[in-house]
Design a protein around this motif. Sequence first.
Motif, mmCIF file in Angstrom:
data_model
loop_
_atom_site.group_PDB
_atom_site.id
_atom_site.type_symbol
_atom_site.label_atom_id
_atom_site.label_comp_id
_atom_site.label_asym_id
_atom_site.label_seq_id
_atom_site.Cartn_x
_atom_site.Cartn_y
_atom_site.Cartn_z
ATOM 1 N N ASP A 186 -5.747 -51.506 31.919
ATOM 2 C CA ASP A 186 -4.776 -51.800 30.872
ATOM 3 C C ASP A 186 -5.514 -52.265 29.618
ATOM 4 O O ASP A 186 -6.502 -53.005 29.711
ATOM 5 C CB ASP A 186 -3.815 -52.890 31.349
ATOM 6 C CG ASP A 186 -2.626 -53.041 30.424
ATOM 7 O OD1 ASP A 186 -1.573 -52.442 30.715
ATOM 8 O OD2 ASP A 186 -2.753 -53.733 29.382
ATOM 9 N N PRO A 187 -5.040 -51.853 28.442
ATOM 10 C CA PRO A 187 -5.719 -52.244 27.200
ATOM 11 C C PRO A 187 -5.834 -53.765 27.008
ATOM 12 O O PRO A 187 -6.691 -54.232 26.253
ATOM 13 C CB PRO A 187 -4.864 -51.613 26.098
ATOM 14 C CG PRO A 187 -3.689 -51.006 26.751
ATOM 15 C CD PRO A 187 -3.951 -50.896 28.205
ATOM 16 N N LEU A 188 -4.978 -54.499 27.720
ATOM 17 C CA LEU A 188 -5.067 -55.957 27.715
ATOM 18 C C LEU A 188 -6.497 -56.452 27.967
ATOM 19 O O LEU A 188 -6.919 -57.469 27.436
ATOM 20 C CB LEU A 188 -4.152 -56.452 28.838
ATOM 21 C CG LEU A 188 -3.873 -57.909 29.044
ATOM 22 C CD1 LEU A 188 -2.854 -58.352 28.023
ATOM 23 C CD2 LEU A 188 -3.319 -58.136 30.445
ATOM 24 N N VAL B 39 2.955 -46.752 28.781
ATOM 25 C CA VAL B 39 3.399 -48.094 28.395
ATOM 26 C C VAL B 39 2.377 -49.093 28.927
ATOM 27 O O VAL B 39 2.048 -49.078 30.116
ATOM 28 C CB VAL B 39 4.784 -48.407 29.000
ATOM 29 C CG1 VAL B 39 5.218 -49.816 28.641
ATOM 30 C CG2 VAL B 39 5.816 -47.404 28.541
ATOM 31 N N SER B 40 1.888 -49.962 28.065
ATOM 32 C CA SER B 40 0.909 -50.958 28.509
ATOM 33 C C SER B 40 1.623 -52.177 29.086
ATOM 34 O O SER B 40 2.840 -52.318 28.975
ATOM 35 C CB SER B 40 0.008 -51.363 27.350
ATOM 36 O OG SER B 40 0.779 -51.982 26.348
ATOM 37 N N LEU B 41 0.848 -53.054 29.686
ATOM 38 C CA LEU B 41 1.432 -54.231 30.331
ATOM 39 C C LEU B 41 2.140 -55.129 29.314
ATOM 40 O O LEU B 41 3.211 -55.675 29.580
ATOM 41 C CB LEU B 41 0.313 -55.012 31.032
ATOM 42 C CG LEU B 41 0.689 -55.918 32.190
ATOM 43 C CD1 LEU B 41 1.507 -55.184 33.217
ATOM 44 C CD2 LEU B 41 -0.574 -56.478 32.838
ATOM 45 N N VAL B 42 1.543 -55.313 28.163
ATOM 46 C CA VAL B 42 2.173 -56.101 27.090
ATOM 47 C C VAL B 42 2.214 -55.234 25.839
ATOM 48 O O VAL B 42 1.347 -55.314 24.984
ATOM 49 C CB VAL B 42 1.391 -57.406 26.822
ATOM 50 C CG1 VAL B 42 2.134 -58.267 25.812
ATOM 51 C CG2 VAL B 42 1.182 -58.178 28.112
ATOM 52 N N PRO B 43 3.258 -54.389 25.744
ATOM 53 C CA PRO B 43 3.288 -53.419 24.643
ATOM 54 C C PRO B 43 3.595 -54.076 23.301
ATOM 55 O O PRO B 43 4.224 -55.142 23.248
ATOM 56 C CB PRO B 43 4.412 -52.452 25.039
ATOM 57 C CG PRO B 43 4.889 -52.891 26.378
ATOM 58 C CD PRO B 43 4.431 -54.294 26.590
ATOM 59 N N LYS C 78 5.142 -61.883 28.996
ATOM 60 C CA LYS C 78 5.077 -60.442 28.779
ATOM 61 C C LYS C 78 5.818 -59.995 27.520
ATOM 62 O O LYS C 78 5.551 -58.917 27.000
ATOM 63 C CB LYS C 78 5.688 -59.757 30.010
ATOM 64 C CG LYS C 78 5.274 -58.324 30.250
ATOM 65 C CD LYS C 78 5.888 -57.856 31.567
ATOM 66 C CE LYS C 78 5.420 -56.497 32.020
ATOM 67 N NZ LYS C 78 5.512 -55.423 31.063
ATOM 68 N N GLN D 128 11.119 -59.264 21.242
ATOM 69 C CA GLN D 128 11.355 -58.329 22.350
ATOM 70 C C GLN D 128 12.438 -58.847 23.292
ATOM 71 O O GLN D 128 13.262 -58.071 23.794
ATOM 72 C CB GLN D 128 10.047 -58.084 23.104
ATOM 73 C CG GLN D 128 9.042 -57.286 22.268
ATOM 74 C CD GLN D 128 7.660 -57.260 22.889
ATOM 75 O OE1 GLN D 128 7.235 -58.203 23.552
ATOM 76 N NE2 GLN D 128 6.927 -56.184 22.662
ATOM 77 N N ALA E 210 -0.258 -58.460 22.333
ATOM 78 C CA ALA E 210 0.207 -57.112 22.678
ATOM 79 C C ALA E 210 -0.873 -56.081 22.408
ATOM 80 O O ALA E 210 -1.728 -56.265 21.555
ATOM 81 C CB ALA E 210 1.447 -56.787 21.861
ATOM 82 N N ASN E 211 -0.836 -54.987 23.178
ATOM 83 C CA ASN E 211 -1.756 -53.879 22.985
ATOM 84 C C ASN E 211 -0.976 -52.575 22.909
ATOM 85 O O ASN E 211 -0.162 -52.328 23.749
ATOM 86 C CB ASN E 211 -2.733 -53.786 24.153
ATOM 87 C CG ASN E 211 -3.691 -54.952 24.155
ATOM 88 O OD1 ASN E 211 -4.655 -54.936 23.422
ATOM 89 N ND2 ASN E 211 -3.411 -55.960 24.962
#
Lengths: 239, 439
Positions: free
Chosen positions: A193-195, A233-237, B394, B399, B438-439
């Motif tokens: 993940d990008p995180l 979709v990432s973990l924290v988009p 998250k 959001q 966020a990413n």
Amino acid sequence: MRRREILSLGVAVGAVPAARLLAAEMDAFPHDMALDPAFVPKPAPGGAPQVLTRDIDRRTITAVFDRFIPGDELGPSASAAGCVEFLDAQLAGPFGQGATLYRAGPKAVGEDALMQKPQFIATPRERYETGLRALEAYARRTHQGSFADLKPEQQDAILTGMEKGEIELAPEVNTRAFFELMLANAREGYFADPLYGGNKDMAGWKMIGFPGARYDYRLYADRTGEDLGLEPVSLVPKA
Amino acid sequence: MSKTRKRIALGAGAAALIAAAGIGIWGHRALDTSRSAVADATVQLADVRSADRAAIRRGEYVMRAADCAACHNGTKGVFAGGYRFDTNFGTVLSSNITPDRKTGIGTMTERAFFNAVRHGQGSKGLLYPAMPYTAYARLTDRDMHDLWAYMSTVAPISNAVDENAGMMFPFNIRLALAGWDMLFFDPAPYRPTAGRSAEWERGRYLVDGGGHCSVCHSPRNMLGAEKQSRYLEGARIGFWHAPDLTANAHVGLGRDTDADIVEYLKTGGNRTAIAAGPMAEVVEHSLQYLSDADLTAMAIYLKSLPASNNPRPDPIGAEPPAMKRAALRYEVNCSACHGVRGEGMGDMVPPFAGNQALQSADASSLIQVMLVGGRAASTHHKPTGAGMPSFAWKMDDRQIAETLDYVRNSWGNAARPVREADVARMRKAASAATSLPAN
């Protein structure tokens, strides 16, 4: 001790209090549903490198990673996708410390064969430090240049030799295992993940069509043989 | 167990001054305890040895219906007190009501007990209205006698509680409550309404008496007294919103059948809602123990309440970018349990489509559940007590607000937009985690 715990305990040992509240308190499960801080993902911190602090080490690992995954029409190179930042963050954390590995001695002769896998007392972080220095020294010794400055064919020749076990970088380095370690970490950086610092803009996922950290696929389970066109979709988009 | 700290506005402030005016307050009707004369004034609770098993059993039922155990409860044991109420005027703790002579109510006589429960006049002085004597005033003499018999069977627990030590001056002076009582407390017994059925009367008695539903479900005025004009129309209580219980078809019980209401009260959930937060505690400790006949009576009474004036707003359409983003976020994070069409998951996970409480103007409960998670009620009939995880780590405030707008305005739902600032405020107040970058 909380009341519900006391009650469930009382039921368990049969020591029923005088005015016991019947069986009301069956719910022994935790009521606090906040995510335990221990389980919150640890994002790559960004900023200055923590482990790969030497410029030459970063140049070497960048060159290695970009031979593993070069930038082309399919996607960015490993380093452009953040794999070096990913590696640095991982080496600075429990992975770098070998937190899940058994590292106590002694390491007996023949143990690698017995365990069917190379065994190390050194942590992954230490293996990178010695491995990258040995690789750089090897390039200077054999090609009179820094590994990062060699031609791609020369780099490939060294990496191929490492992979096949035809080259020994230094007596203290298990060269083949070091190659495997770098390759595995490059892949992880490209697809995690990008995180965690790599897989920038989900480039790795877009390349292979992985839809990312989605919880449920019931909407699509029946649509076989079809390009679903799912955006990853990432973990924290951000959106 | 993370007990919800109920914040009940205790409006003792100005009332204290009114009391200080001293217009013969002890003669005032609100403080008149002559009703308690039916109770014995000689035997102390710790000395009571009741052989009337039927009365004790009925008393336990009264205790359940009045949900005494929920609040007179802390770390030392059932009825031993110490439960915190955070109010705008400081913290008040529930008292030890076990028959312990030193720290409980062991030296109370039945008459003193009646005075405390029905009139808010305890052994240490006037009670704070966090104790719903305002509702218990309706309890019949017989229910009170039975409750007394039951309390005599409770095991004494030594637990000294300094109930009002955390109250700010002048609210820590119990006499201040005299003014509040004079303004807001009606000590009258339950009065039947002409032309109503016995079932309806029983339902109202349970709702307004022991059930003390209005304590949470009616909005309060500046001084912490319930607004009678908006009886059971829904109210904020701490971090939660207690929904509208009138026949309002949009946010109230208008579309629920009697059977729906009974199922909810008895099991903690029905086809449109599942109890969580403070209401889960009410179902677990109290309502699930009531008889079907009593629960049906409550349903009949609640269904008879005229619909509130809480209107259905125009829904937010599906087109705005925020709603489209939220649709994907819902699919990714929520749909596995709450269903791709908001249909929920049987007895475990509440549906969103047609969920009235979900569409309340006040979204506090929903923001709270998104930020810290929640637990469904765990009852004898529906023991699972499924969990909703926290999304604080998250999702950021925007959001969360967008996601709530989506579920509150999809599948035929319609509700006011949730403000990002409200999420931010509650995130801080609930000490919920900050969202990851966020990413």
